[in-house]
Design a protein around this motif. Sequence first.
Motif, PDB file in Angstrom:
ATOM      1  N   ASP A   1      56.166  69.455  17.714  1.00  0.00           N
ATOM      2  CA  ASP A   1      56.125  70.588  17.190  1.00  0.00           C
ATOM      3  C   ASP A   1      54.923  70.378  15.727  1.00  0.00           C
ATOM      4  OD1 ASP A   1      55.468  72.821  15.215  1.00  0.00           O
ATOM      5  OD2 ASP A   1      58.018  72.903  15.182  1.00  0.00           O
ATOM      6  N   TYR A   2      53.882  71.116  16.081  1.00  0.00           N
ATOM      7  CA  TYR A   2      52.432  70.593  15.407  1.00  0.00           C
ATOM      8  C   TYR A   2      52.675  71.392  14.255  1.00  0.00           C
ATOM      9  CZ  TYR A   2      51.133  67.211  18.284  1.00  0.00           C
ATOM     10  OH  TYR A   2      50.783  65.767  18.783  1.00  0.00           O
ATOM     11  N   LYS A   3      52.712  72.507  14.108  1.00  0.00           N
ATOM     12  CA  LYS A   3      53.236  73.616  13.300  1.00  0.00           C
ATOM     13  C   LYS A   3      53.985  72.643  11.660  1.00  0.00           C
ATOM     14  CE  LYS A   3      55.848  77.307  13.724  1.00  0.00           C
ATOM     15  NZ  LYS A   3      56.281  76.952  15.193  1.00  0.00           N
TER      16      LYS A   3
ATOM     17  N   SER B   1      50.761  69.725  10.863  1.00  0.00           N
ATOM     18  CA  SER B   1      50.547  70.245  10.163  1.00  0.00           C
ATOM     19  C   SER B   1      50.967  70.575   8.506  1.00  0.00           C
ATOM     20  CB  SER B   1      49.948  71.804  10.736  1.00  0.00           C
ATOM     21  OG  SER B   1      49.365  71.215  11.776  1.00  0.00           O
ATOM     22  N   ALA B   2      52.384  71.165   8.658  1.00  0.00           N
ATOM     23  CA  ALA B   2      52.709  71.246   7.069  1.00  0.00           C
ATOM     24  C   ALA B   2      52.418  70.490   6.373  1.00  0.00           C
ATOM     25  CB  ALA B   2      54.500  71.706   7.293  1.00  0.00           C
TER      26      ALA B   2
ATOM     27  N   LEU C   1      47.039  77.029   4.257  1.00  0.00           N
ATOM     28  CA  LEU C   1      48.116  77.518   5.257  1.00  0.00           C
ATOM     29  C   LEU C   1      48.298  78.671   5.567  1.00  0.00           C
ATOM     30  CD1 LEU C   1      50.482  74.882   5.876  1.00  0.00           C
ATOM     31  CD2 LEU C   1      48.419  75.451   7.500  1.00  0.00           C
TER      32      LEU C   1
ATOM     33  N   LEU D   1      50.769  80.604   3.976  1.00  0.00           N
ATOM     34  CA  LEU D   1      51.926  80.623   3.684  1.00  0.00           C
ATOM     35  C   LEU D   1      52.822  80.599   2.777  1.00  0.00           C
ATOM     36  CD1 LEU D   1      53.141  77.459   6.399  1.00  0.00           C
ATOM     37  CD2 LEU D   1      53.313  79.794   6.771  1.00  0.00           C
TER      38      LEU D   1
ATOM     39  N   ARG E   1      59.550  73.701   6.406  1.00  0.00           N
ATOM     40  CA  ARG E   1      59.263  72.631   7.252  1.00  0.00           C
ATOM     41  C   ARG E   1      58.884  71.248   7.339  1.00  0.00           C
ATOM     42  NH1 ARG E   1      54.549  76.232   9.575  1.00  0.00           N
ATOM     43  NH2 ARG E   1      54.832  78.263  10.364  1.00  0.00           N
TER      44      ARG E   1
END
Lengths: 296, 296
Positions: free
Chosen positions: A3-5, A8-9, A26, A28, A36
């Motif tokens: 899960d690249y989300k 990336s976090a 990001l 967010l 995450r």
Amino acid sequence: MFDYKLLSALAAVVEQAGFERAAQVLGLSQSAVSQRIKLLEARVGQPVLVRGSKPEPTEIGRRLLNHVQQVRLLERDLSGQVPALDEGTAPERLRIALNADSLATWWAQAVTAFCAEHRVLLELVVEDQEVGLKRMRGGDVAACVCATDKPVAGARSLALGAMRYRALASPDFIARHFSAGVTAQSLAQAPAIVFGPDDFLQHRYLASQGAEGAFAYHLCPSSEGFIRLTEAGMGWGLVPELQVRELLASGALQELQPERPIDVPLYWHHWRNGGELLGELTRHLQRATAEVLVQP
Amino acid sequence: MFDYKLLSALAAVVEQAGFERAAQVLGLSQSAVSQRIKLLEARVGQPVLVRGSKPEPTEIGRRLLNHVQQVRLLERDLSGQVPALDEGTAPERLRIALNADSLATWWAQAVTAFCAEHRVLLELVVEDQEVGLKRMRGGDVAACVCATDKPVAGARSLALGAMRYRALASPDFIARHFSAGVTAQSLAQAPAIVFGPDDFLQHRYLASQGAEGAFAYHLCPSSEGFIRLTEAGMGWGLVPELQVRELLASGALQELQPERPIDVPLYWHHWRNGGELLGELTRHLQRATAEVLVQP
């Protein structure tokens, strides 16, 4: 697939040195970033970050970051061919280990044009010449400049040429310690300057002249500091020729044994699957160092 | 009392980066040194060294080394008063942490005369300004130069003055990125150079002008490398005024906002029970830095 989300976090928190700034980058909320990371940790079953004033990746976190960096480099290649995929405008980051003396001398001139043209941000890590490869092996950097030619698994090495070192000291230091001439003995008795515990250049220099024993030295793990100490008359030391042309010309530093330079060969190590960008940088460096380093 | 034969063996192995050289220095066989270390480990009930190509002290080993260093400093004071006790001719070693920019600029000039006069060898450790104190706390160094004023337990701190930083870039970088003038916005959009993950000087500089968000930067943990990258046109950065007088005079680097220098105060932290030598160095530094650092 991963899960690249979540990955990336992790990358953002480490690259931005904090959750708040990572959240900004990001787009967010801070608690979303935090969630995450927690989710990622639940998946891998152990912490990926050491929380502190500045979050640091754990061992497993570092491996994940390394993976993210590799994937980004590969994505970059693909997005060159498939422009529609290219959503980001953020420049690429390349993490590279190199010895302090390269960074203090030829490195900037050799890479600036490349980085501007390809929109690359460098994340440089300074390692003594003999130990930069550890970083490659640990997957912590994409490439490294060091004095060892043998590549680690999954990497290639390329000879760049050599840095020439010369034994130097200030005129007053020479007057104080070498009034009877520069010999192996007088060298071993005058305080030297050594870069760090991994720097055996001065040891080798003395040993090559038959002075095998211990000698007194200052430890100074900074290229510029090394020159400043030499110039101030704290000791003698082996200094890259490239770094002291002006100080030699002005007479602020003088050569002890002009007939005995030491050449330290430098190699460029890079991932074999590092993508096109790393390949281009490799070709670029080969050209750029041909003039500035001593070629065999 | 502790057995200082054993502790000296530990110190020699670490200082000489190996058993063989330690044996030479101590005038013992290698196996005798090895046995002393084993005996020491048997007494403390855990390893004091991590054996490897270069032996490194363990946590407890480091504490013992710190103790040896303190005892040596105290012995030195005493042997000044009781010359008959003074059997050794070896110069004293002082382990000091300091920030890279101090080492690259004023440090050498400030301490050379002192070290020559008192026969002191320096073992310098480079730490970013905010983290050098950790080394003091860990008992790893006898003194430290850093930007924090609050001393750790058992230590004193002394204000030395401030280093003045100026935002600089090369003329071609300025032409490329600041053709419409230098504003917080244009600064935040041009690539910066940041010393390392603990260096927030550029962040603070931007934030003080209202640019709070993320910005693109190269990481370059070397003072000299930092200047080389700036000079080559890789980015803008905050650079110690002391380090770039000539480059500013020649026009190789230019100031972005001459009216906005940043002063970073520096403090000298030293053990309270560090002995007379450390006390004298403290007084010496106070005088020597008065001229070179910005005084409040």
